[in-house]
Design an enzyme around this catalytic site. Structure first.
Site, PDB file in Angstrom:
ATOM      1  N   GLU A 108       4.449 -24.022 -48.924  1.00  0.00           N
ATOM      2  CA  GLU A 108       5.397 -25.112 -49.219  1.00  0.00           C
ATOM      3  C   GLU A 108       5.944 -25.782 -47.960  1.00  0.00           C
ATOM      4  OE1 GLU A 108       9.407 -24.672 -49.695  1.00  0.00           O
ATOM      5  OE2 GLU A 108       9.442 -22.498 -49.847  1.00  0.00           O
ATOM      6  N   LYS A 141      14.145 -33.753 -49.684  1.00  0.00           N
ATOM      7  CA  LYS A 141      13.898 -32.458 -50.332  1.00  0.00           C
ATOM      8  C   LYS A 141      13.507 -32.744 -51.777  1.00  0.00           C
ATOM      9  CE  LYS A 141      16.201 -28.184 -51.814  1.00  0.00           C
ATOM     10  NZ  LYS A 141      17.470 -27.415 -51.825  1.00  0.00           N
ATOM     11  N   VAL A 159       9.704 -24.972 -53.967  1.00  0.00           N
ATOM     12  CA  VAL A 159       8.800 -24.072 -54.697  1.00  0.00           C
ATOM     13  C   VAL A 159       8.352 -24.748 -55.995  1.00  0.00           C
ATOM     14  CG1 VAL A 159       8.669 -21.891 -55.978  1.00  0.00           C
ATOM     15  CG2 VAL A 159       9.662 -21.933 -53.672  1.00  0.00           C
ATOM     16  N   ASP A 196      24.607 -24.063 -61.350  1.00  0.00           N
ATOM     17  CA  ASP A 196      23.584 -24.238 -60.326  1.00  0.00           C
ATOM     18  C   ASP A 196      22.495 -23.176 -60.457  1.00  0.00           C
ATOM     19  OD1 ASP A 196      22.024 -24.743 -58.147  1.00  0.00           O
ATOM     20  OD2 ASP A 196      23.672 -24.841 -56.702  1.00  0.00           O
ATOM     21  N   SER A 203      18.330 -22.937 -59.822  1.00  0.00           N
ATOM     22  CA  SER A 203      17.222 -23.669 -59.208  1.00  0.00           C
ATOM     23  C   SER A 203      16.163 -24.054 -60.237  1.00  0.00           C
ATOM     24  CB  SER A 203      16.576 -22.814 -58.124  1.00  0.00           C
ATOM     25  OG  SER A 203      15.448 -23.484 -57.593  1.00  0.00           O
ATOM     26  N   ALA A 204      15.633 -25.259 -60.060  1.00  0.00           N
ATOM     27  CA  ALA A 204      14.522 -25.714 -60.907  1.00  0.00           C
ATOM     28  C   ALA A 204      13.268 -24.868 -60.678  1.00  0.00           C
ATOM     29  CB  ALA A 204      14.221 -27.188 -60.632  1.00  0.00           C
ATOM     30  N   ASP A 205      13.266 -24.042 -59.630  1.00  0.00           N
ATOM     31  CA  ASP A 205      12.139 -23.109 -59.420  1.00  0.00           C
ATOM     32  C   ASP A 205      11.989 -22.181 -60.622  1.00  0.00           C
ATOM     33  OD1 ASP A 205      12.033 -24.224 -56.900  1.00  0.00           O
ATOM     34  OD2 ASP A 205      12.690 -22.417 -55.830  1.00  0.00           O
ATOM     35  N   LYS A 222      16.985 -14.383 -52.242  1.00  0.00           N
ATOM     36  CA  LYS A 222      18.055 -14.079 -51.284  1.00  0.00           C
ATOM     37  C   LYS A 222      19.328 -13.652 -51.990  1.00  0.00           C
ATOM     38  CE  LYS A 222      17.168 -18.080 -49.257  1.00  0.00           C
ATOM     39  NZ  LYS A 222      15.884 -18.166 -49.796  1.00  0.00           N
TER      40      LYS A 222
HETATM   41  N1  PSU Z   1      13.834 -19.906 -49.497  1.00  0.00           N
HETATM   42  C1  PSU Z   1      13.768 -19.908 -48.145  1.00  0.00           C
HETATM   43  N2  PSU Z   1      13.776 -21.046 -47.475  1.00  0.00           N
HETATM   44  C2  PSU Z   1      13.773 -22.216 -48.149  1.00  0.00           C
HETATM   45  C3  PSU Z   1      13.765 -22.207 -49.580  1.00  0.00           C
HETATM   46  C4  PSU Z   1      13.817 -21.031 -50.201  1.00  0.00           C
HETATM   47  O1  PSU Z   1      13.743 -18.869 -47.524  1.00  0.00           O
HETATM   48  O2  PSU Z   1      13.764 -23.246 -47.497  1.00  0.00           O
HETATM   49  C5  PSU Z   1      13.660 -23.489 -50.330  1.00  0.00           C
HETATM   50  C6  PSU Z   1      12.461 -23.415 -51.290  1.00  0.00           C
HETATM   51  O3  PSU Z   1      11.694 -24.571 -51.114  1.00  0.00           O
HETATM   52  C7  PSU Z   1      13.090 -23.389 -52.665  1.00  0.00           C
HETATM   53  C8  PSU Z   1      14.346 -24.180 -52.414  1.00  0.00           C
HETATM   54  O4  PSU Z   1      12.289 -23.950 -53.657  1.00  0.00           O
HETATM   55  O5  PSU Z   1      14.790 -23.727 -51.130  1.00  0.00           O
HETATM   56  C9  PSU Z   1      15.372 -23.923 -53.474  1.00  0.00           C
HETATM   57  O6  PSU Z   1      16.341 -24.885 -53.394  1.00  0.00           O
HETATM   58  P1  PSU Z   1      17.422 -25.016 -54.560  1.00  0.00           P
HETATM   59  O7  PSU Z   1      18.208 -23.760 -54.473  1.00  0.00           O
HETATM   60  O8  PSU Z   1      18.190 -26.245 -54.217  1.00  0.00           O
HETATM   61  O9  PSU Z   1      16.653 -25.158 -55.833  1.00  0.00           O
HETATM   62 MN    MN Z   2      20.567 -25.944 -57.037  1.00  0.00          MN
END
Ligand code: PSU
Ligand code: MN
Length: 307
Positions: A28, A89, A109, A141, A143-145, A162
């Site tokens: 990614e 992003k 992701v 909140d 994630s869309a992942d 994490k």
């Molecule tokens: N984990 C990491 N570094 C990152 C991300 C995740 O160690 O940069 C990124 C990934 O691309 C993941 C995104 O899809 O953060 C998630 O962001 P959000 O929580 O806004 O969905």
């Molecule tokens: Mn988010």
């Protein structure tokens, strides 16, 4: 030709490997643009590609450059992306927008899974997937992942999620979505900077072959969607739990005080944690990604051998 193909620039080597049914691993780009500072991000991205090759697969780093989807980046593309200032992003919701406006986009992701799947790539290595944030019961909140893993046929090899997130709720939500979550060679689900999240993983896999078989059977049954293979960070690179947890708590507190929310939250936390650990979290982050790139290549190779 499918309509989507006109948006994709698939690098020659990747195209060839896919046509021959050889192992390809997606990587990614949000981790490059928003997850690590320059030049560590470039070093990490280039090393990941090298490691995937050493493990017998072809790497395909995925990003959007000037409104074109790149499946596989040249080293010039990588350098550009690693140092460019205004890269969008880009997650699932943003794809049409970023392409329509001809922007540069770093894919999360979720977005990387979508683009990998459209190109025919089924295995993807990253650092950590997004999940249910702490306090999601009031902020919503998530994630869309998570929802992408429910529908898109790409297996994600990560070091878990994490502990900036609510790991217990993340695992619960993945269960609801029907996403297989396995720890690799241990019982505990890993927590990115540390090998043990304190939560048992629902599943355990001990070989790349079993991981490949699990995915083949799932997909043969038309059970669409991905999976998370949680690969623990090698012990020698793990950050001591007290140190990382103190940094995470402080980073979360600062985010709250400054009203950081939405898509800016994860990049803000990663940067603060790096600062608070004197760079130790960044070193850990690089090494866990290398470890995931190697395992993803092994699994993709085992999968190619099954067919
Ligand atoms: N984990 C990491 N570094 C990152 C991300 C995740 O160690 O940069 C990124 C990934 O691309 C993941 C995104 O899809 O953060 C998630 O962001 P959000 O929580 O806004 O969905
Ligand atoms: Mn988010």
């Amino acid at each position: 030709m499918k309509a989507v193909e006109k948006y994709l620039d698939i690098q020659g080597e990747v195209r060839e490997a896919l046509a021959k049914g050889q192992a390809v691993v997606a990587l990614e780009s949000t981790i490059i643009s928003h997850g690590m500072p320059y030049p560590d991000n470039l070093e990490c991205a280039a090393a990941c590609e090298r490691i995937v090759r050493e493990h017998g697969a072809i790497p395909a780093t995925i990003a959007i450059l000037k409104g074109r989807v790149k499946i596989g980046l040249t080293s010039e593309d990588l350098s550009y992306l690693a140092s460019a200032k205004s890269v969008f992003k880009c997650s699932r919701r943003d794809l049409g927008y970023v392409l329509a406006r001809g922007l540069d986009g770093a894919t999360t992701v979720a977005a990387t899974m979508i683009l990998a799947a459209r190109a025919g790539i089924r295995f993807f290595a990253t650092g950590g997937v997004g999940g249910v944030h702490r306090g999601a019961e009031s902020t919503m909140d998530i994630s869309a992942d998570m929802t992408e893993l429910q529908t898109t046929d790409v297996c994600v090899i990560s070091a878990g999620v994490k502990s900036i997130l609510d790991i217990g709720r993340t695992l619960e939500y993945l269960e609801t979505l029907g996403v297989p979550v396995a720890a690799f060679s241990q019982n505990r689900f890993p927590a990115f900077y540390t090998p043990d999240s304190g939560f048992d993983a629902p599943l355990r896999l001990d070989s790349a072959e079993d991981a490949a078989k699990m995915m083949k059977i799932k997909w043969d049954f038309d059970l669409h969607g991905g999976a998370i293979i949680g690969n623990p960070i090698p012990k020698e690179y793990a950050v001591p739990p007290e140190k990382i947890n103190a940094a995470i708590d402080s980073a979360l507190k600062q985010a709250g005080e400054r009203g950081i929310a939405g898509k800016a939250l994860t990049p803000f936390l990663l940067d603060k944690i790096k600062e608070l650990t004197g760079g130790e979290s960044l070193e850990a982050n690089k090494h866990l990604v290398y470890n995931n790139a190697a395992l993803a290549a092994d699994i993709a190779s085992a999968f190619a051998a099954l067919k």
